[in-house]
Design a protein around this motif. Structure first.
Motif, mmCIF file in Angstrom:
data_model
loop_
_atom_site.group_PDB
_atom_site.id
_atom_site.type_symbol
_atom_site.label_atom_id
_atom_site.label_comp_id
_atom_site.label_asym_id
_atom_site.label_seq_id
_atom_site.Cartn_x
_atom_site.Cartn_y
_atom_site.Cartn_z
ATOM 1 N N VAL A 280 47.181 44.708 32.700
ATOM 2 C CA VAL A 280 46.316 44.970 33.850
ATOM 3 C C VAL A 280 46.868 44.294 35.101
ATOM 4 C CG1 VAL A 280 44.030 44.538 34.828
ATOM 5 C CG2 VAL A 280 44.242 45.353 32.480
ATOM 6 N N LEU A 281 47.245 43.017 34.966
ATOM 7 C CA LEU A 281 47.703 42.264 36.130
ATOM 8 C C LEU A 281 49.074 42.727 36.604
ATOM 9 C CD1 LEU A 281 46.576 38.706 34.954
ATOM 10 C CD2 LEU A 281 45.562 40.068 36.782
ATOM 11 N N ALA A 282 49.990 42.977 35.671
ATOM 12 C CA ALA A 282 51.340 43.383 36.061
ATOM 13 C C ALA A 282 51.339 44.753 36.724
ATOM 14 C CB ALA A 282 52.255 43.388 34.832
ATOM 15 N N ARG A 283 50.565 45.691 36.188
ATOM 16 C CA ARG A 283 50.507 47.018 36.799
ATOM 17 C C ARG A 283 49.793 46.974 38.150
ATOM 18 N NH1 ARG A 283 48.701 49.872 31.118
ATOM 19 N NH2 ARG A 283 50.772 49.840 30.132
ATOM 20 N N ALA A 284 48.743 46.148 38.253
ATOM 21 C CA ALA A 284 48.057 46.014 39.540
ATOM 22 C C ALA A 284 48.985 45.388 40.578
ATOM 23 C CB ALA A 284 46.795 45.165 39.371
ATOM 24 N N ALA B 105 49.674 37.319 37.163
ATOM 25 C CA ALA B 105 50.449 37.969 36.093
ATOM 26 C C ALA B 105 51.437 37.000 35.469
ATOM 27 C CB ALA B 105 51.182 39.192 36.651
ATOM 28 N N THR B 106 52.058 36.173 36.287
ATOM 29 C CA THR B 106 53.015 35.188 35.771
ATOM 30 C C THR B 106 52.324 34.161 34.887
ATOM 31 O OG1 THR B 106 54.433 35.468 37.717
ATOM 32 C CG2 THR B 106 54.695 33.454 36.438
ATOM 33 N N GLU B 107 51.163 33.680 35.313
ATOM 34 C CA GLU B 107 50.426 32.689 34.518
ATOM 35 C C GLU B 107 50.022 33.267 33.170
ATOM 36 O OE1 GLU B 107 47.165 31.413 36.863
ATOM 37 O OE2 GLU B 107 48.389 30.241 38.265
#
Length: 419
Positions: free
Chosen positions: A140-144, A271-273
């Motif tokens: 979810v975070l990487a695509r966002a 996303a990194t975290e």
């Protein structure tokens, strides 16, 4: 009674924004039940009740076919542990023609078609992977974040195009930086002086204050002097009232760009975290050319369900790195694969490009492909294929990347063959 318990049934769900149609068929294709539910807890409860009435159990769940892989309904179905198949709408449209030649379309018919797809061709379709909760959050975070980067690029292009119409001197003043209009100095400066008239009135002291506000810490005086001269250089101008109006429009576009930049930065950090908490993070980032953010994008697309890809070739095909061969009669053509995961293919291009700067083996592999006649894109895609094959091996064996194993020298290859 035993025959009834052993009877296999299949469920198809026609997804829509307002309601969902459900059809359940048996092994012969006969319709066993139909229903219409809404996207709520009551609707999900009704769906589970219908499935339970037709033999659904925790040990033997009824498989479900649906035309989407996202949304609350899909998440709830995956949480029950049942096989969920996300059928491509274009594939479902081809199956619909087997049910009717009139080309009619209805929600109930679509649900019935989806159920029959599982009944006849379940092996030809891939069920949604059983990824962990952490990987789903990373996805979810990487695509966002990637979407925010695309929005940032689009907003920057709009602002750049607008500035060319009335303030090209500003683009010349900030264009020497790699980030250009995206750089904090450029955005702070444009917010303070959105028109040539206002920019030409900025003093050296004001420019130094703006540079400090944007985060500049060294050579402030020299940069302020350069900007002072650049913003006063002669340029073509719009009429005064038109220039003011275009300046107001530039500020509106700048606010969109600032929001996109902030979103991209915040989502990159999140996303990194999340990615660094995953046990596969160390293996993925051991590869040259993959950092925490690009590694998060890779993990988001391949997931952590190791049964998803039977071998490295399956992962290569999913990423678009493996070529496709088309043979008809005496004609055989090898082509680049176009049906692929576009996000994974996109990060793969950057991965291969960066790997050439951090790995002598990767650079030598690319050079060999170029010498063999490949164009730049083909050679880079071949390198990506090699790297993602190594990634599949390392994730399966739970080992880190090794330069010597991934890109052995000709002498090492000869010795290994001799042994």
């Amino acid at each position: 009674m035993r025959e009834l318990e052993q009877e296999r049934v299949f469920c198809g769900i026609d997804w829509a924004s307002g309601h969902h149609d459900i059809a359940i068929v048996d092994e012969s294709g006969a319709l066993k039940a139909r229903a219409r539910i809404d996207d709520s807890v009551e609707g999900m409860t009704e769906l589970l009740q219908v499935l339970a009435e037709h033999g659904d159990t925790a040990e033997n769940p009824i498989p479900v076919a649906i035309e989407t892989s996202h949304g609350l309904l899909v998440a709830a179905l995956r949480a029950t542990g049942r096989p969920v198949y996300a059928i491509n709408p274009m594939a479902a449209a081809r199956y619909r023609e087997r049910r009717t030649v009139a080309r009619k379309k209805s929600d109930h018919l679509d649900a019935l078609v989806l159920a029959n797809i599982l009944r006849t061709d379940a092996d030809a379709h891939r069920q949604l992977p059983a990824d962990s909760e952490l990987v789903q959050a990373v996805a979810v975070l990487a695509r966002a974040q990637q979407n925010a980067v695309w929005d940032r690029t689009q907003a920057g292009n709009k602002l750049t195009s607008h500035l060319r119409e009335y303030f090209p001197g500003f683009l010349a003043a900030v264009g020497h930086r790699r980030e250009g209009i995206f750089h904090p100095i450029a955005r702070v400066l444009l917010a303070a002086a959105p028109t040539p008239a206002k920019a030409s009135k900025l003093t050296r002291a004001q420019l130094r204050a703006l540079l400090k506000k944007a985060g500049r810490k060294n050579t402030i005086d020299a940069e302020a002097e350069r900007l002072h001269a650049a913003l006063r250089s002669p340029q073509m101008r719009q009429l005064p009232l038109v220039e003011q109006a275009m300046g107001r429009q530039a500020l509106a576009l700048l606010r969109q760009l600032d929001a996109a930049c902030t979103s991209a930065e915040d989502l990159a950090e999140a996303a990194t975290e999340a990615f660094e908490e995953h046990p596969d993070a160390e293996i993925i980032t051991s590869f040259p050319g993959l950092g925490p953010l690009s590694g998060a994008r890779v993990l988001a697309e391949i997931g952590d369900d190791r049964s998803r890809f039977a071998n490295a070739r399956g992962m290569k095909a999913y990423a678009g790195a493996a070529p496709i061969t088309r043979a008809s009669g005496r004609s055989t053509v090898v082509m680049a694969r176009r049906v692929k995961n576009q996000r994974l293919a996109g990060v793969g291009y950057m991965w291969a490009f960066s790997a050439m700067a951090h790995s002598t083996g990767a650079r030598a592999h690319y050079d060999r492909r170029r010498e063999a006649g490949d164009r730049h894109t083909a050679a880079q895609r071949n390198l990506f294929s090699r790297m993602i094959g190594c990634l599949h091996h390392c994730l399966t064996r739970r080992t880190h990347f090794s330069e010597d194993i991934a890109f052995p020298t000709p002498r090492e290859v000869h010795l290994s063959l001799a042994a």
